[in-house]
Write a protein that holds these residues in place. Structure first.
Motif, PDB file in Angstrom:
ATOM      1  N   LEU A  31     119.748 -30.547  54.785  1.00 56.28           N
ATOM      2  CA  LEU A  31     119.365 -31.154  53.511  1.00 56.28           C
ATOM      3  C   LEU A  31     120.509 -31.081  52.505  1.00 56.28           C
ATOM      4  O   LEU A  31     120.801 -32.061  51.822  1.00 56.28           O
ATOM      5  N   SER A  32     121.168 -29.933  52.434  1.00 54.36           N
ATOM      6  CA  SER A  32     122.295 -29.804  51.504  1.00 54.36           C
ATOM      7  C   SER A  32     123.463 -30.698  51.925  1.00 54.36           C
ATOM      8  O   SER A  32     124.205 -31.193  51.083  1.00 54.36           O
ATOM      9  N   GLU A  33     123.605 -30.923  53.223  1.00 60.37           N
ATOM     10  CA  GLU A  33     124.699 -31.742  53.737  1.00 60.37           C
ATOM     11  C   GLU A  33     124.453 -33.239  53.553  1.00 60.37           C
ATOM     12  O   GLU A  33     125.379 -33.994  53.258  1.00 60.37           O
ATOM     13  N   TYR A  34     123.205 -33.689  53.708  1.00 57.27           N
ATOM     14  CA  TYR A  34     122.922 -35.120  53.741  1.00 57.27           C
ATOM     15  C   TYR A  34     122.164 -35.683  52.541  1.00 57.27           C
ATOM     16  O   TYR A  34     122.143 -36.892  52.355  1.00 57.27           O
ATOM     17  N   ALA A  35     121.537 -34.858  51.737  1.00 58.95           N
ATOM     18  CA  ALA A  35     120.701 -35.367  50.645  1.00 58.95           C
ATOM     19  C   ALA A  35     121.480 -36.275  49.691  1.00 58.95           C
ATOM     20  O   ALA A  35     120.997 -37.351  49.326  1.00 58.95           O
ATOM     21  N   ASP A  36     122.661 -35.871  49.297  1.00 59.09           N
ATOM     22  CA  ASP A  36     123.452 -36.687  48.369  1.00 59.09           C
ATOM     23  C   ASP A  36     123.869 -38.024  48.994  1.00 59.09           C
ATOM     24  O   ASP A  36     123.926 -39.043  48.305  1.00 59.09           O
ATOM     25  N   LEU A  37     124.165 -38.010  50.277  1.00 59.77           N
ATOM     26  CA  LEU A  37     124.540 -39.259  50.952  1.00 59.77           C
ATOM     27  C   LEU A  37     123.373 -40.245  50.968  1.00 59.77           C
ATOM     28  O   LEU A  37     123.576 -41.454  50.827  1.00 59.77           O
ATOM     29  N   ARG A  43     118.030 -43.805  48.924  1.00 52.71           N
ATOM     30  CA  ARG A  43     117.040 -43.246  49.840  1.00 52.71           C
ATOM     31  C   ARG A  43     116.834 -41.775  49.494  1.00 52.71           C
ATOM     32  O   ARG A  43     117.670 -41.162  48.858  1.00 52.71           O
ATOM     33  N   LYS A  44     115.714 -41.249  49.939  1.00 48.04           N
ATOM     34  CA  LYS A  44     115.438 -39.827  49.703  1.00 48.04           C
ATOM     35  C   LYS A  44     115.133 -39.167  51.046  1.00 48.04           C
ATOM     36  O   LYS A  44     114.304 -39.655  51.818  1.00 48.04           O
ATOM     37  N   ASP A 123     121.718 -41.465  62.246  1.00 45.59           N
ATOM     38  CA  ASP A 123     121.361 -42.836  62.617  1.00 45.59           C
ATOM     39  C   ASP A 123     120.664 -43.571  61.473  1.00 45.59           C
ATOM     40  O   ASP A 123     120.837 -44.767  61.302  1.00 45.59           O
ATOM     41  N   HIS A 124     119.868 -42.855  60.689  1.00 47.20           N
ATOM     42  CA  HIS A 124     119.140 -43.475  59.586  1.00 47.20           C
ATOM     43  C   HIS A 124     119.937 -43.474  58.284  1.00 47.20           C
ATOM     44  O   HIS A 124     119.468 -43.999  57.283  1.00 47.20           O
ATOM     45  N   LEU A 125     121.111 -42.920  58.340  1.00 42.73           N
ATOM     46  CA  LEU A 125     121.988 -42.954  57.179  1.00 42.73           C
ATOM     47  C   LEU A 125     122.755 -44.270  57.131  1.00 42.73           C
ATOM     48  O   LEU A 125     123.160 -44.722  56.079  1.00 42.73           O
TER      49      LEU A 125
END
Length: 126
Positions: A31-37, A43-44, A123-125
């Motif tokens: 979550l800390s790695e991908y939330a900002d992206l 997206r959330k 994949d969903h990023l």
């Protein structure tokens, strides 16, 4: 890995708790790695370990990783199981005891699932 009721022990209970805790820590890391992206792409991302039931050896207890990706028009929700305890009779899952039914549990190992979880998020990023 599948466990029969005869395999249920305090050691297995501790392994289940440690595995759930490892996944919880890994979810926070992801979550800390991908939330900002995800925020940058409107997206959330929500990742958490959820549990239903109190005793991991009672049928109906299930723990899983819940991944939710909210987009503008739709939502993606998927659950990756960690531990599931169930009662079966002739391969059919039951909610109540029937003579001859068996209780078993299935545990997914942290090492096997962490890469799948990361791949799903990446994949969903895109």
């Amino acid at each position: 890995m599948k466990y029969l009721q005869t395999d249920f022990s305090s050691d297995l209970s501790e392994l289940i708790k440690m595995t759930e805790h490892s996944f919880s820590d890994h979810c926070e890391l992801l979550l800390s790695e991908y939330a900002d992206l995800f925020v940058k792409r409107d997206r959330k991302l929500t990742i958490e370990v959820e549990k239903y039931g109190k005793d991991p050896f009672i049928p109906g207890y299930v723990s899983f990783i819940s991944v939710r990706i909210k987009r503008e028009k739709d939502n993606i929700k998927i659950a990756f199981p960690i531990w599931k305890c169930q009662r079966t009779f002739l391969g059919i899952q039951l909610s109540k005891y029937i003579p001859g039914s068996k209780v078993s549990g299935e545990l997914i190992t942290f090492e096997n699932a962490k890469n799948v979880l990361k791949e799903f998020i990446e994949d969903h990023l895109k």
